[in-house]
Design an enzyme around this catalytic site. Structure first.
Site, PDB file in Angstrom:
ATOM      1  N   LYS A  89       0.808  -1.226   0.000  1.00 41.62           N
ATOM      2  CA  LYS A  89       0.000   0.000   0.000  1.00 41.62           C
ATOM      3  C   LYS A  89       0.841   1.275   0.000  1.00 41.62           C
ATOM      4  O   LYS A  89       0.415   2.305  -0.507  1.00 41.62           O
ATOM      5  CB  LYS A  89      -0.939  -0.002   1.208  1.00 41.62           C
ATOM      6  CG  LYS A  89      -2.087  -0.990   1.025  1.00 41.62           C
ATOM      7  CD  LYS A  89      -3.218  -0.721   2.006  1.00 41.62           C
ATOM      8  CE  LYS A  89      -4.438  -1.527   1.650  1.00 41.62           C
ATOM      9  NZ  LYS A  89      -4.242  -2.983   1.902  1.00 41.62           N
ATOM     10  N   GLU A 111     -10.273   6.970   3.381  1.00 44.63           N
ATOM     11  CA  GLU A 111     -11.132   6.059   4.114  1.00 44.63           C
ATOM     12  C   GLU A 111     -10.349   4.780   4.331  1.00 44.63           C
ATOM     13  O   GLU A 111      -9.437   4.461   3.561  1.00 44.63           O
ATOM     14  CB  GLU A 111     -12.412   5.757   3.347  1.00 44.63           C
ATOM     15  CG  GLU A 111     -12.294   4.664   2.291  1.00 44.63           C
ATOM     16  CD  GLU A 111     -11.585   5.106   1.015  1.00 44.63           C
ATOM     17  OE1 GLU A 111     -11.536   6.327   0.758  1.00 44.63           O
ATOM     18  OE2 GLU A 111     -11.081   4.226   0.294  1.00 44.63           O
ATOM     19  N   SER A 377       1.662  -9.853  -0.893  1.00 46.37           N
ATOM     20  CA  SER A 377       1.304  -8.444  -0.741  1.00 46.37           C
ATOM     21  C   SER A 377       1.644  -7.839   0.615  1.00 46.37           C
ATOM     22  O   SER A 377       1.889  -6.647   0.718  1.00 46.37           O
ATOM     23  CB  SER A 377      -0.191  -8.257  -1.023  1.00 46.37           C
ATOM     24  OG  SER A 377      -0.971  -9.096  -0.200  1.00 46.37           O
TER      25      SER A 377
END
Ligand SMILES: *Cc1c(COP(=O)(O)O)cnc(C)c1O
Length: 393
Positions: A89, A111, A377
């Site tokens: 991310k 969010e 990930s």
């Protein structure tokens, strides 16, 4: 077949920007400027420097020899788990915070569901000295307390979303309301390849560093730039989009997208959007989403907080509809077993999201010569509580 976004923001039948009129100017500013800004030497240097020195890129491409032996193929792990903050991310939030600065914005909103994107956003806001407000469902705040604490430590304000089911989609609604009320100074930092155009393309481009590195690293290790398979889990779809990007136009590379099957695709408790979803509009874009016959969004379920999103990004809806990517699902149980297997074969504790991608290894028939890349990930530290409960540790 084309897999780039078109000038109206569509991937085939999916995408676009279905937002209230009040947001047109904000989106237009972003849409008309992002490509130009991101392609400048100045931006590219800042982005590349931070990816290297702050996020820790390039991440290793590791040949997992015991896993390879077990599944009868050459299996490589793309180690996004080794990035700063523990997952892919950060690639996206670094890119978008630089973009926000170039656009002259002073206030960042985001969010978050499980809190991972909130933490990655709070991290880059500290780095860039920008105000940070993260909307999070009130229920999610209770479920994900450590991430709430992380965001606060990093100087962000976490605002509870108290409406509806008090989860991600309610937090998203509140973030959009905030953006409508503060169109001048505020940048909305979206965490996956979802949302109105240009976000899916923007986020895909920032995450595409993953497949860019895979190409280079495979050339060194295997003397070939393209693997036979790339496997990645799909929540909204950003790590998968990044891992697939440079192979989209290489039909010899099989792209495997792994969704969360929850308690089973037919159990009524899953997040297998491609199988269960129908076209509809969520988060400002037309895509596949899980909904009732009268169009209400269905609450998704997965043991993995990062995968229980009721939609997939429009690129993935297009990859599904066109058949370019193969979509499979892994249940909670399959993912948990695959997670434990990686721990004990390779000494790597994966995020439960990533464990879904690993679980798909059992569902594919490989040849011994095949080169397979699994996008790992994220790391599993955040999931220890779930592993403890599941395995009675
Ligand atoms: C958030 C998250 C995901 C799911 O998001 P995508 O946008 O689908 O990549 C997957 N893995 C980890 C570790 C995450 O934190």
């Amino acid at each position: 077949m084309k897999y780039e976004v078109d000038k109206n923001g569509f991937y085939g039948d999916f995408g676009g920007a279905f937002v209230p009129e009040m947001l047109y100017p904000n989106l237009a500013q972003l849409r008309d400027n992002y490509r130009r800004i991101c392609e400048t030497d100045d931006f590219q240097k800042q982005f590349r420097d931070l990816l290297r020195d702050y996020a820790g890129r390039p991440t290793p491409l590791y040949r997992a020899s015991r896993l390879s032996e077990k599944y009868g193929a050459n299996i490589y792990l793309k180690r996004e788990d080794l990035c700063h903050t523990g997952a892919h991310k950060i690639n996206n939030t670094i890119g978008q915070i630089l973009l926000a600065k170039h656009l002259g914005k002073s206030r960042i909103i985001a969010e978050t569901g499980a809190g991972q994107h909130g933490v990655a956003t709070a991290t880059v806001c500290a780095l860039a000295n920008l105000e940070c407000i993260v909307y999070m469902g009130e229920i999610d705040m209770k479920r994900q307390e450590p991430n709430v604490a992380r965001m606060k430590m990093l100087g962000a304000e976490v605002r509870p979303a108290k409406s509806g089911s008090k989860t991600l989609k309610d937090a998203t609604n509140e973030a959009i309301h905030d953006w409508i009320s503060n169109p001048e100074d505020t940048y909305y930092l979206i965490g996956s390849v979802v949302g109105p155009h240009p976000y899916p393309d923007l986020v895909t481009r920032f995450q595409s560093v993953i497949s860019e590195e895979i190409t280079r690293q495979l050339s060194e290790k295997e003397n070939r730039a393209h693997p036979d398979f790339v496997l990645a889990c799909v929540g909204g779809g950003s790590n998968a989009a990044g891992a697939f990007y440079h192979f989209l136009d290489e039909p010899g590379v099989r792209l495997i997208a792994v969704e969360a099957g929850g308690h089973g695709v037919d159990s009524g408790e899953s997040a297998a959007t491609s199988v269960l979803g129908k076209p509809g509009i969520i988060h400002g874009s037309k895509t596949l989403l899980m909904q009732t016959d009268d169009g209400q969004i269905t609450e998704p379920y997965s043991i993995s907080a990062g995968l229980d999103y009721p939609g997939i990004g429009p690129l993935h809806a297009h990859l599904f509809a066109s058949g370019r990517a193969e979509f499979v699902s892994a249940t909670d149980d399959e993912a948990m077993e695959a997670g434990r297997e990686l721990c004990q074969l390779e000494g790597i504790i994966p995020a439960i999201e990533s464990a879904h991608a690993l679980a798909a290894l059992k569902k594919i028939k490989f040849d011994k010569e095949d080169v397979v890349v699994v996008c790992l990930s994220g790391r599993g530290d955040k999931d220890l509580g779930t592993y403890i409960d599941y395995f009675n540790l």
